[in-house]
Design a protein around this motif. Sequence first.
Motif, mmCIF file in Angstrom:
data_model
loop_
_atom_site.group_PDB
_atom_site.id
_atom_site.type_symbol
_atom_site.label_atom_id
_atom_site.label_comp_id
_atom_site.label_asym_id
_atom_site.label_seq_id
_atom_site.Cartn_x
_atom_site.Cartn_y
_atom_site.Cartn_z
ATOM 1 N N ASN A 112 0.856 -1.185 0.000
ATOM 2 C CA ASN A 112 0.000 0.000 0.000
ATOM 3 C C ASN A 112 0.889 1.231 0.000
ATOM 4 O O ASN A 112 1.268 1.757 1.047
ATOM 5 C CB ASN A 112 -0.929 -0.008 1.222
ATOM 6 C CG ASN A 112 -1.957 -1.118 1.170
ATOM 7 O OD1 ASN A 112 -2.467 -1.436 0.102
ATOM 8 N ND2 ASN A 112 -2.253 -1.708 2.322
ATOM 9 N N PRO A 159 1.624 5.151 -0.602
ATOM 10 C CA PRO A 159 0.766 6.349 -0.535
ATOM 11 C C PRO A 159 0.832 7.163 -1.815
ATOM 12 O O PRO A 159 1.907 7.433 -2.365
ATOM 13 C CB PRO A 159 1.360 7.112 0.659
ATOM 14 C CG PRO A 159 2.786 6.664 0.728
ATOM 15 C CD PRO A 159 2.794 5.232 0.274
ATOM 16 N N ASN A 160 -0.345 7.545 -2.303
ATOM 17 C CA ASN A 160 -0.489 8.458 -3.438
ATOM 18 C C ASN A 160 0.235 7.967 -4.693
ATOM 19 O O ASN A 160 0.775 8.768 -5.463
ATOM 20 C CB ASN A 160 0.036 9.855 -3.074
ATOM 21 C CG ASN A 160 -0.714 10.438 -1.894
ATOM 22 O OD1 ASN A 160 -1.920 10.244 -1.742
ATOM 23 N ND2 ASN A 160 0.009 11.147 -1.023
ATOM 24 N N ILE A 161 0.266 6.658 -4.886
ATOM 25 C CA ILE A 161 0.929 6.081 -6.056
ATOM 26 C C ILE A 161 -0.005 5.055 -6.678
ATOM 27 O O ILE A 161 -0.549 4.194 -5.986
ATOM 28 C CB ILE A 161 2.277 5.414 -5.675
ATOM 29 C CG1 ILE A 161 3.295 6.461 -5.249
ATOM 30 C CG2 ILE A 161 2.820 4.609 -6.847
ATOM 31 C CD1 ILE A 161 4.619 5.884 -4.819
ATOM 32 N N LYS A 162 -0.183 5.139 -7.982
ATOM 33 C CA LYS A 162 -0.953 4.156 -8.711
ATOM 34 C C LYS A 162 0.006 3.205 -9.410
ATOM 35 O O LYS A 162 0.709 3.589 -10.347
ATOM 36 C CB LYS A 162 -1.875 4.821 -9.731
ATOM 37 C CG LYS A 162 -2.739 3.813 -10.488
ATOM 38 C CD LYS A 162 -3.638 4.482 -11.514
ATOM 39 C CE LYS A 162 -4.462 3.435 -12.258
ATOM 40 N NZ LYS A 162 -5.326 4.057 -13.293
#
Length: 445
Positions: free
Chosen positions: A159, A161-164
């Motif tokens: 998981n 953060p703020n990353i696809k």
Amino acid sequence: MESVISFGPFTLLGVNKGVCSLQLKLNGSGAGALVPSSTFWGNRLKKVSPKITNQRISSGSFKAVAEYDEQKQTSKDKWGGLAFDTSDDQQDITRGKGMVDTVFQAAMGSGTHYAVMSSYDYTSAGLRQFKLDNNMDGFYIAPAFMDKLVVHITKNFLNLPNIKVPLILGIWGGKGQGKSFQCELVFAKMGINPIVMSAGELESGNAGEPAKLIRQRYREAADIISKGKMCCLFINDLDAGAGRMGGTTQYTVNNQMVNATLMNIADNPTSVQLPGMYNKVENPRVPVIVTGNDFSTLYAPLIRDGRMEKFYWAPTREDCIGVCTGIFRTDGVPKEGIVKLVDTFPGQSIDFFGALRARIYDDEVRKWISGVGVENVGKRLVNSKEGPPTFDQPEITLEKLLEYGNVLVQEQENVKRVQLAEKYLNEAALGDANEDAIKNGNFYG
């Protein structure tokens, strides 16, 4: 005053006198009472013996009481395990243990009694097991290849953060460069048993079947992950099944749906539904690995960077030497000989050297055939009491490898020189029969 009538585990207390008298008459209160015959009971009168003893009964209300005796209960109740069953599938995993003779059962912790197995473990036709040790049994894995694959799989389980993270990793390159085998080695190194699909499963006579199969296989992998084991979806030769190879390739509804399904899964990896199932239960994210030779034949929106991370695999000279070291590891070929072999045939694919080693046994097989006779080969190999023949490993020298290598290269040149496929396509598979028509301008095409 109430009377008590007991039969089986039940007790009748305070039975109404009028009701009971009617029941006694129906059942025959006197010995030898007759009941009329019927097609159900037979054609002649039957003699019915009394079932209930006539006792003094007073008026009262009807009441049934069930008697429960703990000592009369058996331990072989086949539904007893339902109270302790916590499995979420329809397979009798834990509650079936002990219901069948032990001859037909595996030990606990394996087979159908492995409690963390999912229902898909019984039905999947795509699950592959790679039984290699942690040292990869002497096989070589290219560092760049392993780095890209391990990082991609790991990122999809994190998981961040703020990353696809792109769900699909597309490994493409020349034919026979060991893409699929290197993937299998990495999967074995990481302890992953992937769900495998091939290009042949991406087309069907039924419209929509391949797209449904992709979703089903993805859900199978997600179910394994939900049980606590890493998994991924591995699709071999995606471009061969879903790509456009030119004007001669038929583009079908299934090609469109395969591309659209992969795009949808890449956009919504935790909400993959089967047709007809629209529940909102999220499934674990499953990394998807695909291989191919030319991804330019795929649908462009599918291979964009947000959905697919692309990795072009072209083994270097050091990679070829490392792979050949694993190929000839049991043959006693020195390291210097392997280096010379790779340098003698530059630009050849990895499978060239595997085919080269397979040619070594040709002489031994010829000797065996001449010994038994050509007419007896089938009897000796198929369903023979003596079993298949065994061969001692022939001596492999660098000179013999170079000799067979030159033979393979000559065969490759023959294919390039003749180019029969191109000739047939250009002339509608009729050869020189169209030559006159073409010159006269009467040939249409």
